[in-house]
Design a protein around this motif. Structure first.
Motif, PDB file in Angstrom:
ATOM      1  N   ALA A 181       0.954  -1.243   0.038  1.00  0.00           N
ATOM      2  CA  ALA A 181      -0.005  -0.084   0.031  1.00  0.00           C
ATOM      3  C   ALA A 181       0.888   1.161   0.196  1.00  0.00           C
ATOM      4  N   TYR A 182       0.525   2.497  -0.306  1.00  0.00           N
ATOM      5  CA  TYR A 182       1.038   3.589  -0.396  1.00  0.00           C
ATOM      6  C   TYR A 182       0.023   4.724   0.437  1.00  0.00           C
ATOM      7  N   HIS A 183       0.361   5.465   1.128  1.00  0.00           N
ATOM      8  CA  HIS A 183      -0.264   6.488   1.610  1.00  0.00           C
ATOM      9  C   HIS A 183       0.561   7.783   1.618  1.00  0.00           C
ATOM     10  N   LYS A 184      -0.247   9.085   1.267  1.00  0.00           N
ATOM     11  CA  LYS A 184       0.613  10.330   0.949  1.00  0.00           C
ATOM     12  C   LYS A 184      -0.251  11.245   1.544  1.00  0.00           C
ATOM     13  N   LEU A 185       0.381  12.181   2.006  1.00  0.00           N
ATOM     14  CA  LEU A 185      -0.270  13.223   2.596  1.00  0.00           C
ATOM     15  C   LEU A 185       0.066  14.449   1.710  1.00  0.00           C
ATOM     16  N   LYS A 186      -0.896  15.258   1.191  1.00  0.00           N
ATOM     17  CA  LYS A 186      -0.364  16.564   0.513  1.00  0.00           C
ATOM     18  C   LYS A 186      -1.524  17.589   0.650  1.00  0.00           C
ATOM     19  N   ARG A 187      -1.068  18.646   0.253  1.00  0.00           N
ATOM     20  CA  ARG A 187      -2.025  19.831   0.814  1.00  0.00           C
ATOM     21  C   ARG A 187      -3.066  19.875  -0.074  1.00  0.00           C
ATOM     22  N   LYS A 188      -3.203  19.647  -1.339  1.00  0.00           N
ATOM     23  CA  LYS A 188      -4.177  19.427  -2.269  1.00  0.00           C
ATOM     24  C   LYS A 188      -3.749  18.623  -3.532  1.00  0.00           C
ATOM     25  N   THR A 189      -4.803  18.217  -4.349  1.00  0.00           N
ATOM     26  CA  THR A 189      -4.590  17.395  -5.304  1.00  0.00           C
ATOM     27  C   THR A 189      -3.545  18.090  -6.468  1.00  0.00           C
ATOM     28  N   GLY A 190      -2.641  17.454  -6.794  1.00  0.00           N
ATOM     29  CA  GLY A 190      -1.645  17.829  -7.657  1.00  0.00           C
ATOM     30  C   GLY A 190      -0.165  18.210  -7.148  1.00  0.00           C
ATOM     31  N   ASP A 191      -0.172  18.561  -5.590  1.00  0.00           N
ATOM     32  CA  ASP A 191       0.949  18.827  -5.080  1.00  0.00           C
ATOM     33  C   ASP A 191       1.876  17.467  -4.937  1.00  0.00           C
ATOM     34  N   TYR A 192       3.082  17.930  -4.674  1.00  0.00           N
ATOM     35  CA  TYR A 192       3.841  17.051  -4.352  1.00  0.00           C
ATOM     36  C   TYR A 192       3.734  16.613  -2.696  1.00  0.00           C
ATOM     37  N   ALA A 193       3.959  15.377  -2.258  1.00  0.00           N
ATOM     38  CA  ALA A 193       3.896  14.852  -0.991  1.00  0.00           C
ATOM     39  C   ALA A 193       4.641  15.906   0.115  1.00  0.00           C
ATOM     40  N   MET A 194       3.804  16.009   1.128  1.00  0.00           N
ATOM     41  CA  MET A 194       4.405  16.677   2.407  1.00  0.00           C
ATOM     42  C   MET A 194       4.806  15.400   3.083  1.00  0.00           C
ATOM     43  N   ILE A 214       9.518  -1.029   3.727  1.00  0.00           N
ATOM     44  CA  ILE A 214       9.063   0.449   3.756  1.00  0.00           C
ATOM     45  C   ILE A 214       9.817   1.558   3.394  1.00  0.00           C
ATOM     46  N   GLY A 215       9.160   2.278   2.414  1.00  0.00           N
ATOM     47  CA  GLY A 215       9.898   3.609   1.883  1.00  0.00           C
ATOM     48  C   GLY A 215       9.310   4.502   2.086  1.00  0.00           C
ATOM     49  N   MET A 216      10.006   5.923   2.292  1.00  0.00           N
ATOM     50  CA  MET A 216       9.442   7.125   2.712  1.00  0.00           C
ATOM     51  C   MET A 216       9.743   8.157   1.597  1.00  0.00           C
ATOM     52  N   THR A 217       8.579   8.992   1.576  1.00  0.00           N
ATOM     53  CA  THR A 217       8.564  10.155   0.617  1.00  0.00           C
ATOM     54  C   THR A 217       8.599  11.496   1.361  1.00  0.00           C
ATOM     55  N   ALA A 218       9.502  12.321   0.774  1.00  0.00           N
ATOM     56  CA  ALA A 218       9.828  13.962   1.027  1.00  0.00           C
ATOM     57  C   ALA A 218      10.004  14.000   2.523  1.00  0.00           C
ATOM     58  N   ALA A 264       9.188  19.885  11.033  1.00  0.00           N
ATOM     59  CA  ALA A 264       9.563  18.834  11.039  1.00  0.00           C
ATOM     60  C   ALA A 264       9.140  17.815  12.028  1.00  0.00           C
ATOM     61  N   ASP A 265       8.698  18.414  13.165  1.00  0.00           N
ATOM     62  CA  ASP A 265       8.062  17.449  14.321  1.00  0.00           C
ATOM     63  C   ASP A 265       6.760  16.730  13.749  1.00  0.00           C
ATOM     64  N   TYR A 266       6.153  17.752  13.002  1.00  0.00           N
ATOM     65  CA  TYR A 266       4.550  17.522  12.609  1.00  0.00           C
ATOM     66  C   TYR A 266       4.927  16.232  11.584  1.00  0.00           C
ATOM     67  N   LYS A 267       5.995  16.815  10.526  1.00  0.00           N
ATOM     68  CA  LYS A 267       6.166  15.570   9.583  1.00  0.00           C
ATOM     69  C   LYS A 267       6.503  14.331  10.059  1.00  0.00           C
ATOM     70  N   GLU A 268       7.197  14.208  11.047  1.00  0.00           N
ATOM     71  CA  GLU A 268       7.624  13.109  11.634  1.00  0.00           C
ATOM     72  C   GLU A 268       6.570  12.318  12.161  1.00  0.00           C
ATOM     73  N   ARG A 269       5.629  13.099  12.809  1.00  0.00           N
ATOM     74  CA  ARG A 269       4.452  12.423  13.538  1.00  0.00           C
ATOM     75  C   ARG A 269       3.362  11.871  12.326  1.00  0.00           C
ATOM     76  N   MET A 270       3.751  12.871  11.016  1.00  0.00           N
ATOM     77  CA  MET A 270       2.639  12.331   9.781  1.00  0.00           C
ATOM     78  C   MET A 270       3.218  10.765   9.420  1.00  0.00           C
ATOM     79  N   VAL A 271       4.537  10.880   9.324  1.00  0.00           N
ATOM     80  CA  VAL A 271       5.376   9.605   8.928  1.00  0.00           C
ATOM     81  C   VAL A 271       4.716   8.444   9.741  1.00  0.00           C
TER      82      VAL A 271
END
Lengths: 295, 221
Positions: A181-194, A214-218, A264-271
């Motif tokens: 599976a792959y899960h991605k957080l982005k601000r809106k459609t078309g954006d790169y991954a946060m 497990i592979g991680m983006t951005a 950075a803290d927020y993004k780590e939490r999102m990972v």
């Protein structure tokens, strides 16, 4: 803005392309062009020579063969999105394709080109890492197979030689009890991954995790692998508790930078969260039963 | 090879031969060499979608490819809409929809929106709202807030559907990109949900994330 002028070649076979790459001075390869063309227009890239590989019909394929899912260098994101084979057997690919950019860009952009671009915010590199994927390159000395975990060096920099052409990216066909599976957080459609996380789980006959990827983006200078989390999973039975710890380990392995999209803290939490979700889906797709229990 | 090369573009049914530099973008060839200025350039990055055209039936951003890469291709631009059979010598139902539903204010994004809408309806004549939003997700509008654009495309879908019902699919089938078979099957009467170009069944629903989950490996479902 217009690109600077460049010389332009349109090979129609891989051999022709590789001889051009060998003989020309510092050529740039044009595949889908959805990153390269804007870079040329902003003159962030100023190649003297562009080799457009879109005429090499033999590189336009997506198929299972010899134990691999193989995507030729001209397989577009939309080809993955529209493929029944992908829908049936490759969860992470089916998740990823519709999350890449927007429909127009998916019609042109290629998976292999996205991998070659090596933008740490690109999605496909993480998926390849999760699947122990490989990059097949053709050069003056013939074919070279580069494991995905030996491919990415720095943002936009890889171990691909200047005279090499990626002809294919591939991952092993699924084991009997495999899910991804792959899960991605982005601000809106078309954006790169946060942030994005790809996960692959192979279960043994006993239902234990035999292989985890497990592979991680951005969240690092390249697409990155969460090795500690993978090791923590292997040999264990899938469970919410196990995935919680794996999520924490993936977050620890990540190295995001603060930017306008979040600290950075927020993004780590999102990972952490995305890893748990991706692992959950992967486990379910591998045949593990997901039971929802109200608290 | 920085010299100009000769390419052939079939734009809105008319074949053109133009000489272009390798660095010439398709959008510049369309606007400047062919004088079809309905296709707009709204950004330099490929984000805005105002330059969307159909290349061999697929929506692409004409500012993100070189003209040489479209050599031999069939291109449909907004100027070609009124010549499509569905337009019936007037506005195409999509254009009519944008007029009726106030789908534009300044109009800059409209050509791209129309082409994205056309591509969607060719593939999926009865789109749900979220499918319309996905189809135009590569097109930016700074005026409307998208609400009326979605309604405009819904209007066109309804209009085409109503005509197909009246004409037994003749108009829809004659619209070019759709095969005669697809048009003739008259999706309206299929009677099955998610059939005839309906949305793919998709997994990955996380509605259950508020619950604690357990995974029992080794048991077949």
């Amino acid at each position: 803005m217009k690109s600077a002028p460049f010389e332009h070649y349109e090979p129609t076979t891989t051999n022709e392309a590789t001889s051009l790459l060998e003989s020309l001075d510092d050529p740039t390869i044009l595949a889908g062009g959805q990153s390269l063309v804007p870079m040329l227009r902003f003159r962030l890239a100023n190649p003297d020579v562009v080799v457009d590989i879109n005429g090499i019909d033999s590189l336009d394929y997506l198929r299972e063969e010899d134990g691999y899912l193989k995507l030729g260098a001209l397989a577009r994101h939309a080809d993955v999105e529209d493929s029944d084979l992908i829908d049936e057997r490759y969860g992470s690919f089916a998740d990823t394709a519709p999350l890449v950019a927007d429909p127009q860009i998916r019609n042109r952009g290629t998976v292999a080109g996205s991998v070659a671009q090596a933008d740490p915010k690109g999605d496909w590199g993480s998926v390849l890492l999760a699947h122990e994927g490989e990059i097949v390159a053709e050069g003056p000395d013939g074919e070279r197979v580069i494991p995905a975990d030996e491919f990415f060096l720095l943002p936009y920099d890889t171990t691909l030689g200047e005279d090499e052409l990626i002809t294919e990216v591939r991952i092993p066909t699924p084991e009997p009890r495999e899910g991804s599976a792959y899960h991605k957080l982005k601000r809106k459609t078309g954006d790169y991954a946060m942030a994005g996380v790809g996960a692959r789980l192979v279960l043994d006959d006993d239902g234990r995790i035999e292989t985890a990827g497990i592979g991680m983006t951005a969240v690092d200078i390249t697409n990155a692998q969460a090795t500690d989390a993978e090791q923590h999973l292997e040999g264990e039975r899938p469970s919410a508790d196990l995935f919680e710890t794996a999520g924490e380990l993936a977050a620890e392995a990540s190295n995001p930078e603060s930017d306008e999209h979040g600290g950075a803290d927020y993004k780590e939490r999102m990972v952490d969260v995305l890893a748990q979700r991706a692992l959950g889906d992967a486990a379910e797709r591998a045949g593990a039963v997901r039971r929802k229990v109200t608290q | 090879m920085t010299d100009e090369t000769e390419i052939t573009l079939t734009v809105n049914g008319t074949e053109h031969t133009v000489e272009v530099e390798p660095r010439r973008l398709l959008v510049h060839a369309i606007r400047e060499d062919l004088d079809l200025t309905g296709t707009h350039i709204g950004c330099d990055t490929g984000n805005c979608g105002a330059c969307t055209v159909l290349k061999d039936g697929e929506p692409i951003k004409s500012c993100l490819m070189f003209a040489t890469q479209a050599d031999g291709a069939e291109i449909l631009t907004v100027e070609g809409m009124e010549d499509l059979p569905a337009a019936d010598d007037d506005l195409h139902p999509l254009q009519e929809g944008f007029r009726e539903e106030h789908g534009l204010q300044c109009g800059y994004c409209t050509p791209g929106m129309l082409m994205a809408g056309k591509a969607l309806l060719d593939e999926n004549p009865e789109p749900e709202e979220d499918e319309i939003r996905e189809a135009i997700s590569g097109n930016l509008c700074r005026c409307t807030g998208y609400q009326n654009i979605v309604r405009s495309i819904e209007y066109a879908a309804d209009e085409l559907d109503a005509r197909a019902a009246t004409d037994g699919g003749a108009v829809a089938a004659a619209d070019g990109e759709r095969s005669a078979d697809a048009g003739g099957e008259a999706d309206t009467f299929c009677g099955l949900e998610d059939c005839c170009g309906g949305p793919d069944a998709s997994g990955g629903d996380h509605a259950g994330d508020q619950f604690e989950r357990e995974y029992l490996g080794g048991e077949e479902t």
